[in-house]
Design a protein around this motif. Structure first.
Motif, mmCIF file in Angstrom:
data_model
loop_
_atom_site.group_PDB
_atom_site.id
_atom_site.type_symbol
_atom_site.label_atom_id
_atom_site.label_comp_id
_atom_site.label_asym_id
_atom_site.label_seq_id
_atom_site.Cartn_x
_atom_site.Cartn_y
_atom_site.Cartn_z
ATOM 1 N N VAL A 40 37.152 -28.841 -13.508
ATOM 2 C CA VAL A 40 37.200 -29.534 -12.451
ATOM 3 C C VAL A 40 38.722 -28.766 -11.811
ATOM 4 C CG1 VAL A 40 37.941 -31.552 -11.184
ATOM 5 C CG2 VAL A 40 36.147 -31.608 -12.616
ATOM 6 N N GLY A 41 39.793 -28.672 -12.403
ATOM 7 C CA GLY A 41 40.783 -28.187 -11.979
ATOM 8 C C GLY A 41 40.827 -26.564 -11.581
ATOM 9 N N PHE A 97 37.426 -19.241 -10.885
ATOM 10 C CA PHE A 97 38.422 -19.021 -10.333
ATOM 11 C C PHE A 97 38.284 -17.266 -9.388
ATOM 12 C CE2 PHE A 97 42.638 -17.270 -8.867
ATOM 13 C CZ PHE A 97 43.149 -18.230 -7.987
ATOM 14 N N PHE A 98 38.054 -16.478 -10.167
ATOM 15 C CA PHE A 98 38.146 -15.066 -9.862
ATOM 16 C C PHE A 98 36.621 -14.789 -8.769
ATOM 17 C CE2 PHE A 98 41.374 -14.593 -12.883
ATOM 18 C CZ PHE A 98 42.441 -13.944 -11.817
ATOM 19 N N THR A 99 35.563 -15.575 -9.325
ATOM 20 C CA THR A 99 34.360 -15.255 -8.409
ATOM 21 C C THR A 99 34.566 -15.907 -7.020
ATOM 22 O OG1 THR A 99 32.858 -15.332 -10.609
ATOM 23 C CG2 THR A 99 31.990 -15.912 -8.393
ATOM 24 N N VAL A 152 39.304 -23.557 -4.350
ATOM 25 C CA VAL A 152 39.066 -24.059 -3.204
ATOM 26 C C VAL A 152 40.334 -24.199 -2.382
ATOM 27 C CG1 VAL A 152 38.398 -26.088 -2.043
ATOM 28 C CG2 VAL A 152 36.832 -25.467 -3.697
ATOM 29 N N LEU A 153 41.571 -24.645 -3.257
ATOM 30 C CA LEU A 153 42.703 -24.467 -2.629
ATOM 31 C C LEU A 153 43.153 -23.159 -2.073
ATOM 32 C CD1 LEU A 153 45.599 -25.852 -1.833
ATOM 33 C CD2 LEU A 153 46.160 -25.468 -3.901
ATOM 34 N N PHE A 154 42.926 -22.014 -3.049
ATOM 35 C CA PHE A 154 43.207 -20.640 -2.619
ATOM 36 C C PHE A 154 42.470 -20.203 -1.365
ATOM 37 C CE2 PHE A 154 42.257 -16.073 -2.737
ATOM 38 C CZ PHE A 154 43.570 -15.637 -2.963
ATOM 39 N N ILE A 155 41.294 -20.575 -1.371
ATOM 40 C CA ILE A 155 40.080 -20.036 -0.316
ATOM 41 C C ILE A 155 40.900 -20.878 1.062
ATOM 42 C CG2 ILE A 155 37.797 -20.420 0.805
ATOM 43 C CD1 ILE A 155 37.067 -19.758 -2.145
ATOM 44 N N ALA A 156 41.416 -22.165 0.918
ATOM 45 C CA ALA A 156 41.782 -22.653 2.227
ATOM 46 C C ALA A 156 42.943 -22.029 2.681
ATOM 47 C CB ALA A 156 41.790 -24.364 1.846
ATOM 48 N N ILE A 157 43.814 -21.796 1.592
ATOM 49 C CA ILE A 157 45.088 -21.289 2.038
ATOM 50 C C ILE A 157 44.891 -19.851 2.761
ATOM 51 C CG2 ILE A 157 47.342 -20.235 1.095
ATOM 52 C CD1 ILE A 157 47.529 -22.597 -0.673
ATOM 53 N N ALA A 158 44.161 -19.003 1.991
ATOM 54 C CA ALA A 158 43.683 -17.627 2.309
ATOM 55 C C ALA A 158 42.992 -17.704 3.958
ATOM 56 C CB ALA A 158 42.844 -16.836 1.465
ATOM 57 N N SER A 214 37.705 -30.085 -21.420
ATOM 58 C CA SER A 214 36.732 -29.223 -20.866
ATOM 59 C C SER A 214 36.645 -29.493 -19.362
ATOM 60 C CB SER A 214 35.626 -29.125 -21.857
ATOM 61 O OG SER A 214 35.872 -28.735 -22.892
ATOM 62 N N VAL A 215 36.252 -30.795 -19.216
ATOM 63 C CA VAL A 215 35.865 -31.296 -17.717
ATOM 64 C C VAL A 215 37.064 -31.178 -16.938
ATOM 65 C CG1 VAL A 215 35.067 -33.429 -16.359
ATOM 66 C CG2 VAL A 215 33.908 -32.582 -18.603
#
Length: 89
Positions: free
Chosen positions: A71-72, A14-16, A78-84, A66-67
């Protein structure tokens, strides 16, 4: 997989992703390496401290969990990047 390792992986993913999105995917050379090293260090320290506080540092997570967690984490990134990206325009 140990719960500590799973937590580290999810936080790292997430943070990367956030770091790369904030830098506009132009981080190169030493800045990229230092940024990723700092992200790993902080995610390791945070997850270790969080799990030790709850007494779960030795607990195992099964493969399905774990999977799902990894995946989550990717989908949340990806959701954060799309919103940003949508607010940046």
């Amino acid at each position: 997989m140990k719960l500590l390792t799973l937590t580290e992986y999810c936080l790292m993913i997430f943070f990367t992703g956030v770091f790369l999105a904030v830098t506009g995917f132009t981080a190169r050379d030493i800045g990229l390496y230092v940024g990723i090293a700092l992200i790993y260090t902080f995610s390791h320290l945070f997850s270790k401290r969080m799990l030790e506080k709850r007494g779960k540092e030795k607990q195992q997570a099964n493969l399905f969990i774990s999977v799902l967690a990894i995946v989550g984490s990717v989908l949340a990134t990806v959701l954060f990047i799309a919103i940003a990206a949508s607010f940046a325009k």
